[in-house]
Design a protein around this motif. Structure first.
Motif, PDB file in Angstrom:
ATOM      1  N   ILE A   1      -9.144  -6.171  12.862  1.00 45.46           N
ATOM      2  CA  ILE A   1      -9.448  -5.370  11.472  1.00 45.46           C
ATOM      3  C   ILE A   1      -8.624  -5.739  10.294  1.00 45.46           C
ATOM      4  CG2 ILE A   1      -9.200  -2.938  10.798  1.00 45.46           C
ATOM      5  CD1 ILE A   1      -8.889  -2.277  13.991  1.00 45.46           C
ATOM      6  N   SER A   2      -9.260  -6.113   9.297  1.00 44.88           N
ATOM      7  CA  SER A   2      -8.424  -6.543   8.001  1.00 44.88           C
ATOM      8  C   SER A   2      -8.287  -5.364   7.247  1.00 44.88           C
ATOM      9  CB  SER A   2      -9.162  -7.589   7.388  1.00 44.88           C
ATOM     10  OG  SER A   2      -8.788  -8.087   6.046  1.00 44.88           O
ATOM     11  N   TYR A   3      -7.077  -4.969   7.169  1.00 45.91           N
ATOM     12  CA  TYR A   3      -6.325  -3.909   6.534  1.00 45.91           C
ATOM     13  C   TYR A   3      -5.880  -3.975   5.321  1.00 45.91           C
ATOM     14  CZ  TYR A   3      -2.731  -0.272   5.977  1.00 45.91           C
ATOM     15  OH  TYR A   3      -2.201   0.738   5.157  1.00 45.91           O
ATOM     16  N   TRP A   4      -6.315  -3.264   4.093  1.00 43.48           N
ATOM     17  CA  TRP A   4      -5.797  -3.342   2.825  1.00 43.48           C
ATOM     18  C   TRP A   4      -5.981  -2.034   2.054  1.00 43.48           C
ATOM     19  CZ3 TRP A   4     -10.897  -5.357   3.954  1.00 43.48           C
ATOM     20  CH2 TRP A   4     -11.977  -4.993   3.205  1.00 43.48           C
ATOM     21  N   GLN A   5      -5.034  -1.889   1.008  1.00 48.27           N
ATOM     22  CA  GLN A   5      -5.000  -0.675   0.389  1.00 48.27           C
ATOM     23  C   GLN A   5      -6.016  -0.472  -0.830  1.00 48.27           C
ATOM     24  OE1 GLN A   5      -0.747  -0.075  -0.685  1.00 48.27           O
ATOM     25  NE2 GLN A   5      -0.411   0.646   1.297  1.00 48.27           N
ATOM     26  N   VAL A   6      -6.508   0.555  -0.896  1.00 50.86           N
ATOM     27  CA  VAL A   6      -7.464   0.708  -2.072  1.00 50.86           C
ATOM     28  C   VAL A   6      -7.171   0.350  -3.383  1.00 50.86           C
ATOM     29  CG1 VAL A   6      -7.124   3.278  -2.681  1.00 50.86           C
ATOM     30  CG2 VAL A   6      -9.501   2.178  -2.766  1.00 50.86           C
ATOM     31  N   ASP A   7      -5.963   0.392  -3.659  1.00 54.99           N
ATOM     32  CA  ASP A   7      -5.535   0.158  -5.068  1.00 54.99           C
ATOM     33  C   ASP A   7      -4.872  -1.160  -5.141  1.00 54.99           C
ATOM     34  OD1 ASP A   7      -3.039   0.099  -3.474  1.00 54.99           O
ATOM     35  OD2 ASP A   7      -2.415   2.095  -4.307  1.00 54.99           O
ATOM     36  N   ASN A   8      -5.405  -2.283  -4.645  1.00 54.78           N
ATOM     37  CA  ASN A   8      -5.385  -3.736  -4.739  1.00 54.78           C
ATOM     38  C   ASN A   8      -6.600  -4.388  -5.035  1.00 54.78           C
ATOM     39  OD1 ASN A   8      -4.186  -6.387  -4.921  1.00 54.78           O
ATOM     40  ND2 ASN A   8      -3.539  -6.132  -2.847  1.00 54.78           N
ATOM     41  N   PRO A   9      -7.276  -4.607  -6.260  1.00 55.80           N
ATOM     42  CA  PRO A   9      -8.365  -5.264  -6.000  1.00 55.80           C
ATOM     43  C   PRO A   9      -8.311  -6.753  -6.003  1.00 55.80           C
ATOM     44  CG  PRO A   9      -7.585  -4.578  -8.327  1.00 55.80           C
ATOM     45  CD  PRO A   9      -6.563  -3.957  -7.362  1.00 55.80           C
TER      46      PRO A   9
ATOM     47  N   PHE B   1      -2.120  -9.811  -5.241  1.00 54.40           N
ATOM     48  CA  PHE B   1      -1.587  -8.671  -5.184  1.00 54.40           C
ATOM     49  C   PHE B   1      -1.440  -8.116  -6.742  1.00 54.40           C
ATOM     50  CE2 PHE B   1       2.446  -5.955  -4.916  1.00 54.40           C
ATOM     51  CZ  PHE B   1       2.007  -5.247  -4.044  1.00 54.40           C
ATOM     52  N   GLY B   2      -2.023  -7.093  -7.125  1.00 49.26           N
ATOM     53  CA  GLY B   2      -1.914  -6.416  -8.412  1.00 49.26           C
ATOM     54  C   GLY B   2      -2.132  -4.828  -8.139  1.00 49.26           C
ATOM     55  N   PRO B   3      -1.123  -4.256  -7.543  1.00 51.21           N
ATOM     56  CA  PRO B   3      -1.293  -2.876  -7.187  1.00 51.21           C
ATOM     57  C   PRO B   3      -1.711  -1.734  -8.400  1.00 51.21           C
ATOM     58  CG  PRO B   3       0.804  -3.184  -6.881  1.00 51.21           C
ATOM     59  CD  PRO B   3       0.033  -4.627  -7.294  1.00 51.21           C
TER      60      PRO B   3
ATOM     61  N   SER C   1       0.339  -1.320 -12.695  1.00 56.55           N
ATOM     62  CA  SER C   1      -0.327  -0.409 -13.234  1.00 56.55           C
ATOM     63  C   SER C   1      -1.760  -0.809 -13.578  1.00 56.55           C
ATOM     64  CB  SER C   1       0.307   0.033 -14.733  1.00 56.55           C
ATOM     65  OG  SER C   1       0.341  -1.235 -15.618  1.00 56.55           O
ATOM     66  N   VAL C   2      -2.455  -0.133 -14.107  1.00 56.59           N
ATOM     67  CA  VAL C   2      -3.936  -0.513 -14.679  1.00 56.59           C
ATOM     68  C   VAL C   2      -3.835  -1.475 -15.329  1.00 56.59           C
ATOM     69  CG1 VAL C   2      -5.886   0.446 -15.893  1.00 56.59           C
ATOM     70  CG2 VAL C   2      -4.902   1.966 -14.181  1.00 56.59           C
ATOM     71  N   VAL C   3      -2.755  -1.527 -16.286  1.00 57.81           N
ATOM     72  CA  VAL C   3      -2.829  -2.622 -17.378  1.00 57.81           C
ATOM     73  C   VAL C   3      -2.123  -3.761 -16.724  1.00 57.81           C
ATOM     74  CG1 VAL C   3      -1.202  -3.390 -19.501  1.00 57.81           C
ATOM     75  CG2 VAL C   3      -2.253  -0.915 -19.081  1.00 57.81           C
ATOM     76  N   SER C   4      -1.319  -3.859 -15.980  1.00 54.06           N
ATOM     77  CA  SER C   4      -0.809  -5.202 -15.398  1.00 54.06           C
ATOM     78  C   SER C   4      -1.472  -5.729 -14.539  1.00 54.06           C
ATOM     79  CB  SER C   4       0.808  -4.770 -14.685  1.00 54.06           C
ATOM     80  OG  SER C   4       0.443  -3.904 -13.635  1.00 54.06           O
ATOM     81  N   CYS C   5      -2.329  -4.443 -13.767  1.00 57.12           N
ATOM     82  CA  CYS C   5      -3.468  -5.073 -12.605  1.00 57.12           C
ATOM     83  C   CYS C   5      -4.569  -5.943 -13.452  1.00 57.12           C
ATOM     84  CB  CYS C   5      -3.901  -4.156 -11.684  1.00 57.12           C
ATOM     85  SG  CYS C   5      -5.375  -4.696 -11.038  1.00 57.12           S
ATOM     86  N   ARG C   6      -5.036  -5.346 -14.572  1.00 62.38           N
ATOM     87  CA  ARG C   6      -6.025  -6.128 -15.312  1.00 62.38           C
ATOM     88  C   ARG C   6      -5.720  -7.403 -15.904  1.00 62.38           C
ATOM     89  NH1 ARG C   6      -8.108  -0.653 -18.411  1.00 62.38           N
ATOM     90  NH2 ARG C   6      -9.312   0.092 -16.603  1.00 62.38           N
ATOM     91  N   ALA C   7      -4.477  -7.504 -16.386  1.00 52.03           N
ATOM     92  CA  ALA C   7      -3.816  -8.743 -17.016  1.00 52.03           C
ATOM     93  C   ALA C   7      -3.833  -9.665 -15.827  1.00 52.03           C
ATOM     94  CB  ALA C   7      -2.549  -8.628 -17.430  1.00 52.03           C
ATOM     95  N   LEU C   8      -3.487  -9.449 -14.372  1.00 56.69           N
ATOM     96  CA  LEU C   8      -3.411 -10.378 -13.280  1.00 56.69           C
ATOM     97  C   LEU C   8      -4.897 -10.780 -12.830  1.00 56.69           C
ATOM     98  CD1 LEU C   8      -0.624  -8.372 -11.211  1.00 56.69           C
ATOM     99  CD2 LEU C   8      -0.306 -10.725 -12.038  1.00 56.69           C
ATOM    100  N   MET C   9      -5.749  -9.805 -12.905  1.00 58.09           N
ATOM    101  CA  MET C   9      -7.274 -10.277 -12.726  1.00 58.09           C
ATOM    102  C   MET C   9      -7.740 -11.176 -13.608  1.00 58.09           C
ATOM    103  SD  MET C   9      -8.922  -6.423 -11.762  1.00 58.09           S
ATOM    104  CE  MET C   9     -10.340  -7.049 -10.990  1.00 58.09           C
ATOM    105  N   VAL C  10      -7.438 -10.986 -14.888  1.00 57.17           N
ATOM    106  CA  VAL C  10      -7.971 -12.097 -15.975  1.00 57.17           C
ATOM    107  C   VAL C  10      -7.067 -13.176 -15.757  1.00 57.17           C
ATOM    108  CG1 VAL C  10      -7.863 -12.583 -18.249  1.00 57.17           C
ATOM    109  CG2 VAL C  10      -8.405 -10.218 -17.765  1.00 57.17           C
ATOM    110  N   GLU C  11      -5.833 -13.215 -15.518  1.00 58.09           N
ATOM    111  CA  GLU C  11      -5.014 -14.487 -15.348  1.00 58.09           C
ATOM    112  C   GLU C  11      -5.489 -15.074 -14.192  1.00 58.09           C
ATOM    113  OE1 GLU C  11      -2.891 -17.472 -15.438  1.00 58.09           O
ATOM    114  OE2 GLU C  11      -2.933 -16.172 -16.997  1.00 58.09           O
TER     115      GLU C  11
END
Ligand code: UTP
Length: 485
Positions: free
Chosen positions: A252-260, A407-409, A418-428
């Motif tokens: 079972i691969s387990y992850w949290q909903v807030d880490n896209p 990891f970008g919770p 945050s939303v802001v830091s996560c989006r920046a990580l996604m773009v990066e």
């Protein structure tokens, strides 16, 4: 009585007030019936059912232990940093092991032996978003929701490994209906409906600092999800475990909903987990500093455990080894693989996970029946944590992962995690993957991408997918917001 089962299945409640008073009085909780005389028959049914579902002797023990006092944290005296497998193999033997593990993990996926499991039962209070957190539109260009990004990744993994990969989503009684409706409205994002299973986790009553249970309404106690550790019992009680067994799912691969950013099905991680006979495996992030808010992987008497950052003594947190690096540097981003048989073992009888105390703002009704939205924490919520299962696991392994890759919770609207830091990580990350495939990405003088780029997990699950598609990708222009579907 298992710790997660204080609220048992509701039976047809008797609605005799005197009986309810007799039940509550020994524990000083009669105030729950304060509005009884003004309730309708249906409302009485609801409240009586809730009261009868509580094991009051157990609840009273918890209130004394976790609410009326702050439980002392007693750390074992022999705490040592946990060993972990490095991101890149360090010698020939490890190189050979990693290569074998990658193949084995891919084979497990192809054989349909792996399920995805997202814990999405939290209330996301810090984000301040009313709907289920998974419906939050996080993607930087398209605004796709967290759930959609996971669904697209699963679709791609199914295609890549040529196997059905079932997805289990743990909700809570509070967000279950809204979560199901969201998926239904979106046609399950193209996944077969039969391969997406939702089930709610258990709840526990919220307790005021004076030890009195709170009423959320005149006819209802304030009940909160019992923590992500509640997932073990919920997997069993929902029949999900049984279904997994019938489908031949072993891991079972387990992850949290807030880490896209999470890599939901990583062949290396899966392969190491299975080849090394681990019951429960974890990814680790190397902490940026001694006080980064991540649980610490530690061992005591040979047993792996996670010590919360808030419980870590300063001298240990700051201790430095001969190489100048933090001794306790492996932090937990809450990414795990659980062996199905281990979850079965853990849920054979009582699920024995400790409770943790969290001071939270819980909306409730006051003595006059008015709804109060507290501005400061007013109650204790009791929660179980999944990582408390680690000491029970055989041969648990920890595998390092690269910061920014997985990891970008999304915990807060802005600032850290945050939303802001996560989006920046996604773009990066998208920019990095494009560049690794030879596609030029314009950058600012400080190195940040000078454009917004987003890669759909439906096609681009990993850097290899980007490389394989490089010929069809047009490079982004400065200032452009571009989504690659
Ligand atoms: P958090 O500990 O960040 O809690 O959950 P939260 O409820 O989402 O957010 P806050 O603290 O209220 O702001 C980490 C992960 O565990 C899940 C969450 O959905 C998230 O994926 N979780 C948490 C559950 O599934 N159930 C719970 O009872 C608590």
């Amino acid at each position: 009585m298992p710790e997660d089962m204080v609220l048992c299945e509701m039976t047809e409640p008797h609605i005799n007030k005197a009986e309810l008073v007799a039940r509550l009085r020994p524990w000083g909780q009669e105030h729950l019936l304060r509005f009884w005389d003004g309730l309708s028959a249906g409302e009485r049914m609801r409240l009586a059912g809730q009261i009868q579902a509580v094991d009051w002797a157990q609840m009273d023990r918890w209130i004394r232990r976790y609410v009326l006092q702050k439980p002392e944290v007693s750390l074992p005296p022999d705490l040592e940093p946990a060993p972990y497998y490095p991101l890149e193999p360090e010698d020939g033997r490890q190189r050979e092991l990693y290569a074998r593990a990658r193949k084995h993990g891919a084979a497990l996926l192809s054989a349909g032996r792996v399920a995805g499991f997202t814990v999405a039962g939290g209330q996301g209070t810090r984000l301040g978003f009313d709907a289920p957190k998974g419906t939050f539109r996080i993607a930087p260009v398209t605004g796709k929701s967290l759930f959609q990004l996971f669904a697209e990744g699963i679709l791609r993994a199914r295609e890549k490994y040529g196997a059905p990969i079932p997805w289990y989503v743990m909700t809570s009684p509070i967000n279950d209906a809204a979560t199901r409706a969201f998926f239904q409205a979106a046609g399950y994002f193209g996944l077969p409906e039969t391969d997406v299973r939702f089930f709610p986790q258990g709840t526990l009553p919220a307790v005021g600092f004076d030890g009195k249970l709170l009423l959320a309404r005149r006819d209802s106690m304030a009940l909160s999800p019992n923590g992500h550790g509640g997932s073990l019992a919920a997997l069993r009680d929902s029949g999900a475990l049984e279904e997994m067994r019938a489908r031949g799912v072993d891991h079972i691969s387990y992850w949290q909903v807030d880490n896209p950013l999470v890599r939901t099905f990583d062949p290396l991680f899966l392969g190491l987990h299975d080849l090394l006979g681990s019951d429960m495996s974890s990814r680790a992030l190397i902490k940026t500093g001694p006080f980064e808010k991540l649980g610490n992987f530690c061992v005591s008497s040979g047993t792996l455990q996670i010590i919360e950052y808030s419980d870590m003594p300063k001298d240990l947190a700051t201790a430095v080894g001969p190489d100048g690096r933090l001794r306790f540097r492996a932090g937990s981003p809450a990414i795990h693989i659980l062996r199905r048989s281990f979850v079965e073992h853990m849920t054979e009888g009582e699920v024995r996970l400790p409770l943790h105390r969290a001071e939270k703002k819980v909306s409730c009704v006051d003595a006059d029946g008015n709804t109060v939205q507290p501005v400061a924490p007013n109650a204790v919520k009791l929660e179980m944590f999944i990582f408390d299962a680690l000491p029970e696991a055989r041969a648990p392994i920890v595998l390092e992962m690269a910061r920014g890759e997985q990891f970008g919770p999304v915990k807060n609207p802005d600032g850290v995690d945050s939303v802001v830091s996560c989006r920046a990580l996604m773009v990066e990350r998208a920019a990095r993957w494009l560049e690794a495939a030879g596609i030029q990405v314009p950058r600012e003088s400080d190195g940040r991408p000078a454009c917004l780029v987003e890669l759909s997990p439906r096609r681009y699950l990993d850097p290899e997918d980007v490389k394989a598609n490089a010929a069809r990708i047009t490079p982004p222009r400065p200032g452009e917001a571009k989504a690659y579907e």
